[in-house]
Motif scaffolding. Sequence first.
Motif, PDB file in Angstrom:
ATOM      1  N   ARG A 175      -5.101   7.859   2.373  1.00  0.00           N
ATOM      2  CA  ARG A 175      -3.784   7.973   2.991  1.00  0.00           C
ATOM      3  C   ARG A 175      -3.462   9.459   3.123  1.00  0.00           C
ATOM      4  O   ARG A 175      -3.512  10.200   2.130  1.00  0.00           O
ATOM      5  CB  ARG A 175      -2.726   7.272   2.141  1.00  0.00           C
ATOM      6  CG  ARG A 175      -1.318   7.341   2.690  1.00  0.00           C
ATOM      7  CD  ARG A 175      -0.362   6.666   1.722  1.00  0.00           C
ATOM      8  NE  ARG A 175       1.021   6.851   2.103  1.00  0.00           N
ATOM      9  CZ  ARG A 175       2.064   6.653   1.300  1.00  0.00           C
ATOM     10  NH1 ARG A 175       1.840   6.255   0.047  1.00  0.00           N
ATOM     11  NH2 ARG A 175       3.296   6.844   1.712  1.00  0.00           N
TER      12      ARG A 175
ATOM     13  N   LYS B 239       3.505   4.485  -7.798  1.00  0.00           N
ATOM     14  CA  LYS B 239       2.161   4.157  -7.328  1.00  0.00           C
ATOM     15  C   LYS B 239       2.035   4.368  -5.824  1.00  0.00           C
ATOM     16  O   LYS B 239       1.015   4.855  -5.326  1.00  0.00           O
ATOM     17  CB  LYS B 239       1.841   2.708  -7.696  1.00  0.00           C
ATOM     18  CG  LYS B 239       0.544   2.153  -7.132  1.00  0.00           C
ATOM     19  CD  LYS B 239       0.393   0.687  -7.524  1.00  0.00           C
ATOM     20  CE  LYS B 239      -0.835   0.067  -6.894  1.00  0.00           C
ATOM     21  NZ  LYS B 239      -0.979  -1.369  -7.270  1.00  0.00           N
ATOM     22  N   ASN B 240       3.086   4.027  -5.069  1.00  0.00           N
ATOM     23  CA  ASN B 240       3.013   4.050  -3.614  1.00  0.00           C
ATOM     24  C   ASN B 240       3.696   5.255  -2.994  1.00  0.00           C
ATOM     25  O   ASN B 240       3.785   5.350  -1.767  1.00  0.00           O
ATOM     26  CB  ASN B 240       3.645   2.768  -3.054  1.00  0.00           C
ATOM     27  CG  ASN B 240       2.892   1.520  -3.478  1.00  0.00           C
ATOM     28  OD1 ASN B 240       1.679   1.467  -3.408  1.00  0.00           O
ATOM     29  ND2 ASN B 240       3.618   0.512  -3.956  1.00  0.00           N
TER      30      ASN B 240
ATOM     31  N   VAL C 283      -4.146  10.862  -0.492  1.00  0.00           N
ATOM     32  CA  VAL C 283      -4.240   9.844  -1.538  1.00  0.00           C
ATOM     33  C   VAL C 283      -5.505   9.035  -1.294  1.00  0.00           C
ATOM     34  O   VAL C 283      -5.692   8.455  -0.220  1.00  0.00           O
ATOM     35  CB  VAL C 283      -3.007   8.920  -1.537  1.00  0.00           C
ATOM     36  CG1 VAL C 283      -3.124   7.903  -2.675  1.00  0.00           C
ATOM     37  CG2 VAL C 283      -1.723   9.728  -1.671  1.00  0.00           C
ATOM     38  N   TYR C 284      -6.368   9.016  -2.288  1.00  0.00           N
ATOM     39  CA  TYR C 284      -7.568   8.187  -2.224  1.00  0.00           C
ATOM     40  C   TYR C 284      -7.333   6.959  -3.087  1.00  0.00           C
ATOM     41  O   TYR C 284      -7.114   7.062  -4.298  1.00  0.00           O
ATOM     42  CB  TYR C 284      -8.779   8.970  -2.731  1.00  0.00           C
ATOM     43  CG  TYR C 284      -9.992   8.119  -3.033  1.00  0.00           C
ATOM     44  CD1 TYR C 284     -10.479   7.176  -2.119  1.00  0.00           C
ATOM     45  CD2 TYR C 284     -10.652   8.247  -4.261  1.00  0.00           C
ATOM     46  CE1 TYR C 284     -11.582   6.394  -2.414  1.00  0.00           C
ATOM     47  CE2 TYR C 284     -11.763   7.479  -4.561  1.00  0.00           C
ATOM     48  CZ  TYR C 284     -12.215   6.542  -3.628  1.00  0.00           C
ATOM     49  OH  TYR C 284     -13.305   5.761  -3.927  1.00  0.00           O
ATOM     50  N   ARG C 285      -7.332   5.786  -2.461  1.00  0.00           N
ATOM     51  CA  ARG C 285      -7.133   4.538  -3.191  1.00  0.00           C
ATOM     52  C   ARG C 285      -8.497   3.968  -3.531  1.00  0.00           C
ATOM     53  O   ARG C 285      -9.124   3.271  -2.737  1.00  0.00           O
ATOM     54  CB  ARG C 285      -6.303   3.568  -2.362  1.00  0.00           C
ATOM     55  CG  ARG C 285      -6.170   2.201  -3.003  1.00  0.00           C
ATOM     56  CD  ARG C 285      -5.021   1.394  -2.429  1.00  0.00           C
ATOM     57  NE  ARG C 285      -3.732   1.922  -2.879  1.00  0.00           N
ATOM     58  CZ  ARG C 285      -2.564   1.325  -2.603  1.00  0.00           C
ATOM     59  NH1 ARG C 285      -2.527   0.224  -1.906  1.00  0.00           N
ATOM     60  NH2 ARG C 285      -1.438   1.855  -3.029  1.00  0.00           N
TER      61      ARG C 285
ATOM     62  N   ARG D 188      -4.632  11.527  -6.221  1.00  0.00           N
ATOM     63  CA  ARG D 188      -3.723  12.270  -5.347  1.00  0.00           C
ATOM     64  C   ARG D 188      -4.104  13.745  -5.332  1.00  0.00           C
ATOM     65  O   ARG D 188      -4.394  14.321  -6.375  1.00  0.00           O
ATOM     66  CB  ARG D 188      -2.280  12.146  -5.827  1.00  0.00           C
ATOM     67  CG  ARG D 188      -1.739  10.742  -5.807  1.00  0.00           C
ATOM     68  CD  ARG D 188      -0.300  10.715  -6.328  1.00  0.00           C
ATOM     69  NE  ARG D 188       0.263   9.387  -6.260  1.00  0.00           N
ATOM     70  CZ  ARG D 188       0.854   8.864  -5.194  1.00  0.00           C
ATOM     71  NH1 ARG D 188       0.965   9.609  -4.096  1.00  0.00           N
ATOM     72  NH2 ARG D 188       1.333   7.655  -5.209  1.00  0.00           N
TER      73      ARG D 188
ATOM     74  N   ASN E 266      -5.309   5.352  -7.986  1.00  0.00           N
ATOM     75  CA  ASN E 266      -5.104   6.391  -6.977  1.00  0.00           C
ATOM     76  C   ASN E 266      -5.629   7.729  -7.467  1.00  0.00           C
ATOM     77  O   ASN E 266      -5.535   8.054  -8.653  1.00  0.00           O
ATOM     78  CB  ASN E 266      -3.614   6.576  -6.661  1.00  0.00           C
ATOM     79  CG  ASN E 266      -3.002   5.398  -5.952  1.00  0.00           C
ATOM     80  OD1 ASN E 266      -3.681   4.668  -5.225  1.00  0.00           O
ATOM     81  ND2 ASN E 266      -1.702   5.207  -6.152  1.00  0.00           N
TER      82      ASN E 266
ATOM     83  N   GLU F 246       0.815  -1.218   0.000  1.00  0.00           N
ATOM     84  CA  GLU F 246       0.000   0.000   0.000  1.00  0.00           C
ATOM     85  C   GLU F 246       0.846   1.264   0.000  1.00  0.00           C
ATOM     86  O   GLU F 246       0.516   2.241  -0.663  1.00  0.00           O
ATOM     87  CB  GLU F 246      -0.937  -0.002   1.207  1.00  0.00           C
ATOM     88  CG  GLU F 246      -2.064  -1.015   1.105  1.00  0.00           C
ATOM     89  CD  GLU F 246      -3.127  -0.791   2.172  1.00  0.00           C
ATOM     90  OE1 GLU F 246      -2.915   0.088   3.048  1.00  0.00           O
ATOM     91  OE2 GLU F 246      -4.152  -1.474   2.136  1.00  0.00           O
TER      92      GLU F 246
END
Length: 956
Positions: A648, A135-136, A688-690, A698, A696, A38
């Motif tokens: 996040r 990505k992370n 960050v919305y997954r 951002r 994602n 994640e």
Amino acid sequence: MVNSLIRLIACFSLFLTVVPPAFAQEVGTIQGKVTDAETGELMRGATVAVEGTKKGAYSDVKGTFTVKNVPPGTYTLKISYVGYDTRTISGITVVTGKTTTQNVSLNPEAQTTEEVIVTGTRSNNNQDAMLQKQKNAAQVSNSISQEEIAKLPDANAGQALQRVSGVTLVDNKFIYVRGVSERYNNTTLNGAMMTSTEPDKKAFSFDMFPAEFLENATVTKSFTPDLPGNFAGGLVQLNTVDFPQGFGIKFSASSSYNSNVTLQNGKFTSYQGGGSDWKASDDGARVLPTSAPASRTEMNELLRNVRNSDNTAERDRWVSFGRSFNSDNWKSQQLTANPNSGFGLSFSNIFNVADNDLGMIASATYGNGYTFVNMERNAISLDKDHFNSIYTGTQSARSVNLGGLLNFAYKIGTHSSVSFKNVYNRSADDEAITFFGNDSANQRDIREYTSQYIQKEIISTQFAGEHTMPTGLLWSGLDGTLLDWRVGYSNSFRDQPDLRRIRYSRSLGDETGDFYADVQQTQQGDGTLAGRFFSNLNDRGYNGGLNISIPVGSAKIKAGGLFENKARVFKARSFTIIQSNAFVPNEEFTVDTRQTPDSLFMSENFRLDGLGMVEDSKLSDAYDAEEGVNAGFLMMDMPFQLGGLDFRFIGGARFESSVQRVFNTVSNGVPINVDLGNDDVLPSLNLVYRATPDFNVRMSASQTVTRPSLREFAPFDFSDPITKSRVVGNPNLMRALIQNYDVRFELFPNIGEVISASVFYKNFKHAIEETIVPGNGSTPVITFDNADGPAKTYGVELEFRKGFGFISEYFNNLIFNTNVAFINSEVTIMQGGVEDKRPMLGQSPYTVNIGLYFAEPTLGTGINIAYNTYGKRISRVAQRGDADSPSYNFDDPHVYELSRDVIDISISQPLFDVLEAKFVLRDLLNQPLLWEQGGGRVLSDLRGRNFSVSLGCKIQ
């Protein structure tokens, strides 16, 4: 050269036939890196077991694991970590004497405690790892890996970085990010700020850093508190290899051909240089004579004695000084340029020292090349009706580059690692420049000759460590805590010995008349018409940092501090050649100035009735400066759920206290002591919305700062012989504050694939821009100033990378990638009492990169086609007109660099198991670089196509 290369390859091929058996082993190795699926964070202390055997390992402080002495075969790995789903990966093939790499990402444990079983295959494509990192990541960023760079026809870091979305390369060495010039960007090497070799730029010169030295490069476009806050466009993070995968030796040799000059009889212009030019170092052939007066003040005293007395000793001393310069440097030679050549050698291995792994990486590169540029330089009239001057010319340049990298990393158990990293690079450019043309404003036909040698060096060394808190050692709340630290030193040198300039002229249109050297009969003379210039820059920096990261449940609190100190010493001396009777009026000038430079400036022509040497240096042509930054930050990285949705949060603030000082004296003797200090709080919020595991959204808001460069403060005045402009500093500059806003949507549909769209907006307060000092005749004088009102830049970035494995397995390694950026900017600044509203300097309205790569699975042939272009951008500002000032009588007076299409092609072919051949074609279209002003072409460069062939040998 060709015979030597053949012998070298033959000897090395013989070496290859003997050495491999010595390294043959009956076992192999499995290694990899464990990360959080994640967040992308390294996972330390994860258990890795090889099922069906007693072999296994723990991931160390770098998140890496190594399982040694594994017999050949196919195995299944089982990876586990408390609080995470256990992962099982099958199909891991081990080959005798080889290292098999398998990177693993673990998902946080869900409600169920069932084991998750995944069947996977090994992937060696590190660009996949870079996309996983993107990505992370906590920030909006784009990266390029070593493997991706290897596919491209790019020799240095700057050429590789121009493939990144929103990045453009200017002058083949400066990086523009998101439409703002190099002065709004920053560069780190292994996390430490770099010093600069550029006397007139707030920039790192990327052409000095070989692409061979990079493990990866990341362009970070949004700010988090754990990053340096001194950037607006982007932070370019260069990283060299930290810990090797294992034993390896690699040798490469290349040769290239330039369509403009290679093997063309007598086309290349040069002069007699020094005996050590081949190793990018002047041996003293161009050095300022030891008989030179120690300062401008001492020179003035000598000239007063020559002028005001009949002191024979002083006059003899003056004549002797003029004769002490090396006159051979004026002698022009027409040569045939040999093919360009390059060599590289690297070694890596892992040693067992006190039951721990010591990794070593050593690399060396050498390159020698010739370039030839056809140039055009024109000056448009104020009313845009005609050109005041028209020049055509050539630039012949021989470039030599040599460098080395030496890195050590020592892992102490599974909880500590220390590293010692060193990079050295030295380059030299030896140039001969000629211009022929006419100056209609002064009614003269012109011939100009310029020769210069620029030597640059950069040294970077760093000692760093990472340490994790073992589980249960002290307080359980500190379990998994990471402490990292570094101390480093960077030093850049730039030496420009003996820049020589001479201009000849005659009456305009007098086709039968002779050209006479413009050696002035004045006591000051003009160094841009006949003179010799010497400068030296020494830029050194010390830095250190300490960070601690403490897990708190699923969140992480990170805090740290940093110090940086830079000191710069710059010195320049400018000497002018005049007619001696300006100081000895009773003497008659007897030298024939129609002679060629080598005859005109022979030592015997420096006499009381001939030529003399004076100095037009200013007290402002030397300065000392220093810059210091102390910083501290606190941030939190916390995943959370809201309404069943995964988010996040990364937020916090950074405090930076900076001071900049310049110690200088302007030409009239009034001291200038710049002492600019600022304390800035730089907040940062990232969300960050997954939406899904692969999608994602951002959002980022932050404030950053850009400070003036030490050169931008200093009132040093320099005339550039190529751009025909002057640059002078401004001691009254202020630092700029920037508010940054970003939104990015990014989808990672499959391994190695990405689709993303970004929107950004930046607002500048006190933006620092290049501007014009009006009223200085035909030669523009460039300086720097703060914008009177707000400046802004905004745009959209699109990125698409897609594999074609869905067609058939044969096309698994066919990859298409493209990135496009559309950017707009606006700044309002006062120039000579006239308001100028324009795009920011260097901002392109669009940039486009397109790439297609295919690795043929049967033969292993790799083909890469890359395309790059950009929209027209302001390269030099000009003075807008008003009713009361003599300035350009058209709407947009600025000089624009026009768009240009570049296509590069590379083809690689493995030969046997240890050899690879590569063919590269750079700049297939060979379009000229064009600059326009008011619709008229004022500058043009044509550089030629480059074809290269290389052969690489690699033992693992």
